[in-house]
Design a protein around this motif. Structure first.
Motif, short mmCIF file in Angstrom:
data_model
loop_
_atom_site.label_atom_id
_atom_site.label_comp_id
_atom_site.label_asym_id
_atom_site.label_seq_id
_atom_site.Cartn_x
_atom_site.Cartn_y
_atom_site.Cartn_z
N ARG A 219 20.92 11.28 -10.95
CA ARG A 219 22.30 11.77 -11.02
C ARG A 219 23.22 10.70 -11.61
NH1 ARG A 219 24.18 13.74 -5.29
NH2 ARG A 219 26.12 13.99 -6.49
N LYS A 220 23.03 9.44 -11.16
CA LYS A 220 23.88 8.35 -11.65
C LYS A 220 23.61 8.01 -13.11
CE LYS A 220 22.94 5.57 -8.10
NZ LYS A 220 22.98 4.39 -7.20
N LEU A 221 22.38 8.25 -13.56
CA LEU A 221 22.03 7.91 -14.94
C LEU A 221 22.75 8.79 -15.95
CD1 LEU A 221 18.18 7.31 -14.66
CD2 LEU A 221 19.91 5.62 -15.30
N HIS A 222 23.18 9.97 -15.52
CA HIS A 222 23.86 10.91 -16.42
C HIS A 222 25.18 11.34 -15.79
CE1 HIS A 222 20.18 11.04 -18.78
NE2 HIS A 222 19.52 11.24 -17.66
N PRO A 223 26.21 10.50 -15.88
CA PRO A 223 27.46 10.77 -15.18
C PRO A 223 28.36 11.80 -15.86
CG PRO A 223 27.63 8.71 -16.39
CD PRO A 223 26.23 9.19 -16.56
N LEU A 224 28.03 12.18 -17.09
CA LEU A 224 28.88 13.11 -17.84
C LEU A 224 28.28 14.51 -17.83
CD1 LEU A 224 29.70 10.90 -20.96
CD2 LEU A 224 31.01 11.12 -18.83
N LYS A 261 13.29 15.54 -12.12
CA LYS A 261 12.72 15.61 -13.46
C LYS A 261 13.58 16.49 -14.36
CE LYS A 261 8.51 14.96 -14.40
NZ LYS A 261 7.05 14.94 -14.61
N LEU A 262 14.07 17.59 -13.82
CA LEU A 262 14.91 18.47 -14.62
C LEU A 262 16.24 17.80 -14.96
CD1 LEU A 262 15.46 21.11 -15.98
CD2 LEU A 262 16.08 22.11 -13.77
N LEU A 263 16.83 17.12 -13.99
CA LEU A 263 18.07 16.39 -14.25
C LEU A 263 17.87 15.34 -15.34
CD1 LEU A 263 19.86 15.68 -10.86
CD2 LEU A 263 20.83 16.80 -12.86
N ALA A 264 16.78 14.60 -15.25
CA ALA A 264 16.52 13.56 -16.25
C ALA A 264 16.34 14.16 -17.63
CB ALA A 264 15.27 12.77 -15.84
N LYS A 285 31.91 17.24 -8.11
CA LYS A 285 33.10 17.43 -7.30
C LYS A 285 34.09 16.32 -7.64
CE LYS A 285 30.62 19.63 -3.47
NZ LYS A 285 30.26 19.56 -2.03
N GLY A 286 35.19 16.69 -8.27
CA GLY A 286 36.18 15.68 -8.66
C GLY A 286 35.57 14.68 -9.61
N GLU A 287 35.68 13.38 -9.25
CA GLU A 287 35.13 12.30 -10.07
C GLU A 287 33.73 11.90 -9.61
OE1 GLU A 287 36.70 11.11 -12.73
OE2 GLU A 287 38.32 12.56 -12.35
N GLY A 288 33.11 12.74 -8.79
CA GLY A 288 31.80 12.40 -8.25
C GLY A 288 30.68 12.50 -9.27
N THR A 289 29.50 12.06 -8.86
CA THR A 289 28.32 12.09 -9.71
C THR A 289 27.81 13.52 -9.82
OG1 THR A 289 27.75 9.90 -8.89
CG2 THR A 289 26.05 11.07 -10.09
N PRO A 290 27.47 13.98 -11.02
CA PRO A 290 26.95 15.34 -11.17
C PRO A 290 25.69 15.59 -10.36
CG PRO A 290 27.58 14.44 -13.31
CD PRO A 290 27.65 13.31 -12.33
N TYR A 291 25.55 16.80 -9.88
CA TYR A 291 24.38 17.22 -9.13
C TYR A 291 23.86 18.52 -9.72
CZ TYR A 291 27.90 20.12 -6.77
OH TYR A 291 28.91 21.00 -6.50
N LEU A 292 22.66 18.90 -9.32
CA LEU A 292 22.01 20.08 -9.89
C LEU A 292 22.19 21.29 -8.99
CD1 LEU A 292 20.13 20.66 -12.41
CD2 LEU A 292 18.24 20.63 -10.76
N VAL A 293 22.55 22.40 -9.58
CA VAL A 293 22.62 23.68 -8.88
C VAL A 293 21.58 24.60 -9.50
CG1 VAL A 293 24.03 25.66 -8.26
CG2 VAL A 293 25.07 23.38 -8.37
N VAL A 294 20.59 24.99 -8.73
CA VAL A 294 19.52 25.85 -9.23
C VAL A 294 19.94 27.31 -9.08
CG1 VAL A 294 17.10 26.50 -8.95
CG2 VAL A 294 17.80 24.12 -8.61
#
Length: 309
Positions: A219-224, A261-264, A285-294
């Motif tokens: 998640r942190k590797l892809h912040p955008l 793996k999917l996030l990467a 959420k706001g300025e938070g790190t992106p997360y995956l929603v399946v």
């Protein structure tokens, strides 16, 4: 503090945990918590996440609530141990490396050292564990493998033949354990650490696994999030991750690995599709790190079950 001597340790300094100096000393070395992650025994850290931290790709996670609790309770447990062992002086340890310049990458940051007649005779690690399931009979060396790995590493760095572990467990009960060296374990850990350092030098990133720390790191590797950018899953990746995501409730670790793996693979894409059907989306959420929603209704892929073979 600087007058203390251990058989094979070199004193670096004494700094508060998580301070800039503390992190600087650890940046290019392998410490006790690191080695547990390297051999895949850490419940806090994964080999993948540690590699990304050591190479500067991501910043370390801040201490969680359980780790912070242990930090605040540490002085009390140390005082209890000192009361039980009036024959030794319990002193704060600081940060050490191995005295051999070729093994300067070995780091030890023990909780305390035990001193008798001016000589360091043993080390002391302090733990809190409200669960207590993986602890054996007090007085033995039956402690959780994660902690045993950490202690054996410290013993190798400092050259000490005895290490105590004091624990505040469930129901606020104190216990103590004593550990002695094991040459096979020691050589195994040393070899694993050297192999890990070579993987950094050769830029060989570890494979993604199902550890929570790996998922957080990806998640942190892809912040955008590039709104509207679609990622089309290759058939082999779809065959690997979609069945695991569909069975998330019954196979959580496999699903977590699939998520990572999917996030990467998605990078900064906002949506993932397979065969033009939606699979997942990245949100924040706001300025938070992106997360995956399946997506709730994943595409059925019986025809792809052999693609990942």
């Amino acid at each position: 503090m600087t007058t203390l001597v251990t058989p094979t340790g070199r004193f670096l300094g004494q700094w508060p945990s998580n301070s800039p100096e503390w992190y600087a000393a650890r940046a290019h070395r392998i410490g006790g918590s690191d080695i547990a992650a390297i051999v895949r025994l850490s419940k806090w850290q994964s080999r993948y996440a540690l590699w990304c931290e050591k190479t500067g790709l991501v910043e370390p996670d801040p201490p969680n609530s359980q780790q912070s609790r242990g930090h605040f309770l540490e002085p009390g447990v140390a005082n209890w141990f000192a009361y039980q062992h009036p024959d030794v002086e319990v002193v704060e340890a600081g940060t050490w490396t191995h005295v051999d310049p070729e093994r300067d990458w070995q780091l030890a940051n023990p909780d305390r050292l035990l001193v008798r007649d001016g000589q360091v005779v043993a080390g002391l690690e302090i733990k809190t564990d409200v669960d207590g399931r993986d602890w054996g009979k007090p007085g033995t060396d039956e402690i959780p493998l994660y902690y045993l790995t950490q202690v054996r590493w410290y013993m190798d760095v400092l050259g000490l033949d005895e290490w105590w572990v004091a624990v505040l467990g469930s129901h606020l009960e104190f216990s103590e354990y004593v550990i002695h060296p094991d040459i096979d374990d020691t050589l195994y850990l040393r070899d694993a650490a050297e192999e890990f350092l070579r993987s950094i030098a050769w830029d060989e990133m570890p494979t993604i696994d199902g550890h929570d720390a790996t998922y957080r790191t990806v998640r942190k590797l892809h912040p955008l999030i590039n709104s509207g950018e679609k990622f089309a899953l290759p058939d082999d990746l779809a065959a690997e991750v979609l069945p695991a995501l569909a069975e998330e409730k019954s196979a959580k670790e496999a699903a977590q690995k699939a998520r990572a793996k999917l996030l990467a693979a998605m990078g900064n894409a906002s949506h993932a599709y397979w065969d033009e059907e939606p699979v997942a989306r990245r949100q924040a959420k706001g300025e938070g790190t992106p997360y995956l929603v399946v997506e709730k209704n994943l595409p059925a892929i019986p025809e792809l079950l052999g693609a990942a073979a």
